[in-house]
Scaffold this motif. Sequence first.
Motif, PDB file in Angstrom:
ATOM      1  N   GLY A 110       0.805  -1.206   0.000  1.00  9.83           N
ATOM      2  CA  GLY A 110       0.000   0.000   0.000  1.00  9.83           C
ATOM      3  C   GLY A 110       0.844   1.264   0.000  1.00  9.83           C
ATOM      4  N   MET A 111       0.163   2.381  -0.295  1.00 13.80           N
ATOM      5  CA  MET A 111       0.819   3.682  -0.356  1.00 13.80           C
ATOM      6  C   MET A 111       0.888   4.262   1.047  1.00 13.80           C
ATOM      7  N   ASN A 112       1.817   3.729   1.834  1.00 12.13           N
ATOM      8  CA  ASN A 112       2.007   4.126   3.228  1.00 12.13           C
ATOM      9  C   ASN A 112       3.486   3.996   3.556  1.00 12.13           C
ATOM     10  N   PRO A 113       3.942   4.544   4.690  1.00 13.62           N
ATOM     11  CA  PRO A 113       5.386   4.516   4.981  1.00 13.62           C
ATOM     12  C   PRO A 113       5.996   3.123   4.935  1.00 13.62           C
ATOM     13  N   TYR A 114       5.296   2.109   5.449  1.00 15.91           N
ATOM     14  CA  TYR A 114       5.858   0.763   5.385  1.00 15.91           C
ATOM     15  C   TYR A 114       5.984   0.311   3.936  1.00 15.91           C
ATOM     16  N   GLY A 115       4.952   0.574   3.142  1.00 11.47           N
ATOM     17  CA  GLY A 115       4.976   0.143   1.751  1.00 11.47           C
ATOM     18  C   GLY A 115       6.087   0.777   0.958  1.00 11.47           C
ATOM     19  N   TRP A 116       6.263   2.097   1.088  1.00  7.78           N
ATOM     20  CA  TRP A 116       7.292   2.725   0.256  1.00  7.78           C
ATOM     21  C   TRP A 116       8.702   2.530   0.798  1.00  7.78           C
ATOM     22  N   ARG A 117       8.838   2.046   2.037  1.00  9.32           N
ATOM     23  CA  ARG A 117      10.178   1.765   2.576  1.00  9.32           C
ATOM     24  C   ARG A 117      10.545   0.295   2.503  1.00  9.32           C
ATOM     25  N   PHE A 118       9.613  -0.548   2.142  1.00  5.33           N
ATOM     26  CA  PHE A 118       9.854  -1.990   2.173  1.00  5.33           C
ATOM     27  C   PHE A 118      11.022  -2.404   1.289  1.00  5.33           C
ATOM     28  N   ALA A 119      11.042  -1.935   0.056  1.00  6.70           N
ATOM     29  CA  ALA A 119      12.079  -2.379  -0.890  1.00  6.70           C
ATOM     30  C   ALA A 119      13.469  -1.966  -0.417  1.00  6.70           C
ATOM     31  N   GLY A 120      13.585  -0.751   0.139  1.00 12.11           N
ATOM     32  CA  GLY A 120      14.877  -0.310   0.648  1.00 12.11           C
ATOM     33  C   GLY A 120      15.354  -1.175   1.796  1.00 12.11           C
ATOM     34  N   ALA A 121      14.436  -1.543   2.698  1.00 17.50           N
ATOM     35  CA  ALA A 121      14.812  -2.412   3.810  1.00 17.50           C
ATOM     36  C   ALA A 121      15.237  -3.784   3.308  1.00 17.50           C
ATOM     37  N   LEU A 122      14.519  -4.292   2.301  1.00 13.82           N
ATOM     38  CA  LEU A 122      14.845  -5.617   1.765  1.00 13.82           C
ATOM     39  C   LEU A 122      16.231  -5.633   1.134  1.00 13.82           C
ATOM     40  N   VAL A 123      16.538  -4.658   0.287  1.00 13.58           N
ATOM     41  CA  VAL A 123      17.872  -4.669  -0.341  1.00 13.58           C
ATOM     42  C   VAL A 123      18.954  -4.347   0.685  1.00 13.58           C
ATOM     43  N   GLY A 124      18.597  -3.603   1.744  1.00 10.80           N
ATOM     44  CA  GLY A 124      19.561  -3.396   2.820  1.00 10.80           C
ATOM     45  C   GLY A 124      19.951  -4.705   3.466  1.00 10.80           C
ATOM     46  N   VAL A 125      18.979  -5.562   3.730  1.00 12.19           N
ATOM     47  CA  VAL A 125      19.250  -6.871   4.321  1.00 12.19           C
ATOM     48  C   VAL A 125      20.037  -7.751   3.346  1.00 12.19           C
ATOM     49  N   LEU A 126      19.622  -7.752   2.088  1.00 14.17           N
ATOM     50  CA  LEU A 126      20.339  -8.558   1.093  1.00 14.17           C
ATOM     51  C   LEU A 126      21.784  -8.099   0.940  1.00 14.17           C
ATOM     52  N   SER A 127      22.033  -6.802   1.061  1.00 19.88           N
ATOM     53  CA  SER A 127      23.413  -6.314   0.946  1.00 19.88           C
ATOM     54  C   SER A 127      24.265  -6.800   2.111  1.00 19.88           C
ATOM     55  N   ILE A 128      23.671  -6.982   3.287  1.00 10.83           N
ATOM     56  CA  ILE A 128      24.403  -7.550   4.422  1.00 10.83           C
ATOM     57  C   ILE A 128      24.833  -8.973   4.104  1.00 10.83           C
ATOM     58  N   LEU A 129      23.902  -9.759   3.547  1.00 12.12           N
ATOM     59  CA  LEU A 129      24.222 -11.141   3.172  1.00 12.12           C
ATOM     60  C   LEU A 129      25.305 -11.175   2.110  1.00 12.12           C
ATOM     61  N   ILE A 130      25.187 -10.334   1.091  1.00 13.56           N
ATOM     62  CA  ILE A 130      26.181 -10.316   0.016  1.00 13.56           C
ATOM     63  C   ILE A 130      27.552  -9.938   0.554  1.00 13.56           C
ATOM     64  N   LEU A 131      27.596  -8.918   1.405  1.00 16.46           N
ATOM     65  CA  LEU A 131      28.894  -8.488   1.935  1.00 16.46           C
ATOM     66  C   LEU A 131      29.526  -9.588   2.781  1.00 16.46           C
ATOM     67  N   ALA A 132      28.716 -10.261   3.595  1.00 14.99           N
ATOM     68  CA  ALA A 132      29.255 -11.342   4.411  1.00 14.99           C
ATOM     69  C   ALA A 132      29.826 -12.451   3.541  1.00 14.99           C
ATOM     70  N   ARG A 133      29.129 -12.778   2.470  1.00 10.68           N
ATOM     71  CA  ARG A 133      29.594 -13.847   1.592  1.00 10.68           C
ATOM     72  C   ARG A 133      30.845 -13.439   0.817  1.00 10.68           C
ATOM     73  N   VAL A 134      30.881 -12.205   0.315  1.00 14.18           N
ATOM     74  CA  VAL A 134      32.053 -11.791  -0.462  1.00 14.18           C
ATOM     75  C   VAL A 134      33.261 -11.630   0.461  1.00 14.18           C
ATOM     76  N   ALA A 135      33.045 -11.171   1.702  1.00 10.98           N
ATOM     77  CA  ALA A 135      34.162 -11.081   2.656  1.00 10.98           C
ATOM     78  C   ALA A 135      34.678 -12.476   3.001  1.00 10.98           C
ATOM     79  N   ARG A 136      33.779 -13.423   3.128  1.00 11.19           N
ATOM     80  CA  ARG A 136      34.207 -14.806   3.379  1.00 11.19           C
ATOM     81  C   ARG A 136      35.046 -15.323   2.223  1.00 11.19           C
ATOM     82  N   ARG A 137      34.622 -15.012   1.003  1.00 16.59           N
ATOM     83  CA  ARG A 137      35.381 -15.468  -0.160  1.00 16.59           C
ATOM     84  C   ARG A 137      36.755 -14.804  -0.212  1.00 16.59           C
ATOM     85  N   MET A 138      36.824 -13.531   0.112  1.00 17.54           N
ATOM     86  CA  MET A 138      38.093 -12.811   0.033  1.00 17.54           C
ATOM     87  C   MET A 138      39.057 -13.198   1.151  1.00 17.54           C
TER      88      MET A 138
END
Length: 509
Positions: A110-138
């Motif tokens: 919906g057109m509300n604060p949770y709705g318009w912030r959801f995608a940013g929060a999701l990619v924020g979490v995914l970026s944590i996972l990606i960074l952890a994995r790439v740091a492990r690889r390095m």
Amino acid sequence: MPGNVLWGWLGPLLVAVFGGILRFTDLGRPHAVVFDETYYIKDAWALIHHGVERASLGTRDDPVADRMLLSGNTDFLVTCTPPDADPCPLYVAHPPLGKWMIGIGEQIFGMNPYGWRFAGALVGVLSILILARVARRMTRSTLLGCLAGLLLSIEGLHLVLSRTALLDIFLMFWVLAGFACLVVDRDRARSRLVDWYESSPLNDQGPGLGLRPWRLAAGLCLGAACAVKWSGIFFLIGFAVMSLLWDAGARRAVGLREPYRGALGKDLTPVLLAMGLLPALTYMVSWAGWFASPLGWGRNWAQATSQGPAYFVFDSIRSWVSYHLQVLGFHTGLADPHPYQSEPWSWPLLLRPVAFFYETPTTTCGTDSCAQAVLGVGTPVIWYGGLAALLAMIVWYVATRDWRAGAVVASYVIGWLPWFYYAVSDNRTMYLFYAITMTPFMILALTLAAGLIIGRADAAPNRRALGASVVGAFTLLALINFGWLYPVLVAEVIPHSQWWMRMLFRSWA
């Protein structure tokens, strides 16, 4: 990759869950349109419903319209301003992909604060996972990979941008994803080169390395970064050069006599395809709504459809290029003063953060004077420690030519140095949160420095215990620092005196 495969995924996932709790808890707080959300949330809604941004959102920066949205009234979003201005084309200064991503959250929740912030929060979490994995690889260490993810989880600027509907968190995500893909591609390419070396007749330049899907994935990600903000082009160019240099280094490492000629001859064309043509196509696809709709700014639909399919394609591209030239003129001339602007030299020192939100609510906080704030600032312990770690990476690279130190420093500089040009040549209006693309590489520098401090697995136990104690103490300080700042990062209502105590410098207020 050494170590337990299960923990190699489970550890980073647990850290990402921790970061997700921080980002999704009370995501709709503050119940307000924060800073530049007023532009992007309405553009995102228009993209989802019309394929292009519309001038019905001439109220984009209107507080009255923002209050209507917060009360659940979206009727004005389908009304032109003025009413007879159909088809309501709207000039916007950023590509559409980040707004498309914001719009997905709006469509689901919906057109509300949770709705318009959801995608940013999701990619924020995914970026944590990606960074952890790439740091492990390095680092070849699950523990250090989890440390990198944890530090990004408690990094204040990353948290704030993950909880607001601005474009920069999406730019950072795609840049980090592109870098991670190139690191995997580096490992895979070197493995292929070793296999060739062990089984084929030698020559001076070495072989072509065939299809490289991870490099293609990097091109897609970096094209997506450019489709969020044009500043992604800095990383696209820089990472393409870096990848080519990694290929030359691999050829030199196996003893080929002409590694650089081999890299240019065998790898340059694939690099241009994967990091040139593919990102360009990705960027163009992000504008599909504009190409398919007669409602876009400068679309000239009637003219484009007047003389057949071939002319339609030609005129559409001509109009699209003309639009981009207008946007380029806007960005090069953007020098309007703003109370929260800052110069790029000050960003690593966190001297002038951005107050995304501040109110003095009437709700009780135990005193007569309360404050509710969202301050776009990094966690100082991490940022100042990161500066020391980056200096250490420079020394380490000069002394050993370790590719990891060079990659981290180069990536940080790619995200930082171009802004000095705009500061000097155009006096451009800039903000601290532009530095979010630098943040993952600062944390990678901290992670690599932590690995050096702890020492190799074959080091003396006392040496490793001392090193682990130092790294553990730093991590604890970062957690304490983050916990202290947390109320002014997520709009908790606190006494005004407590808000003031959290202003490290007067320039923060």
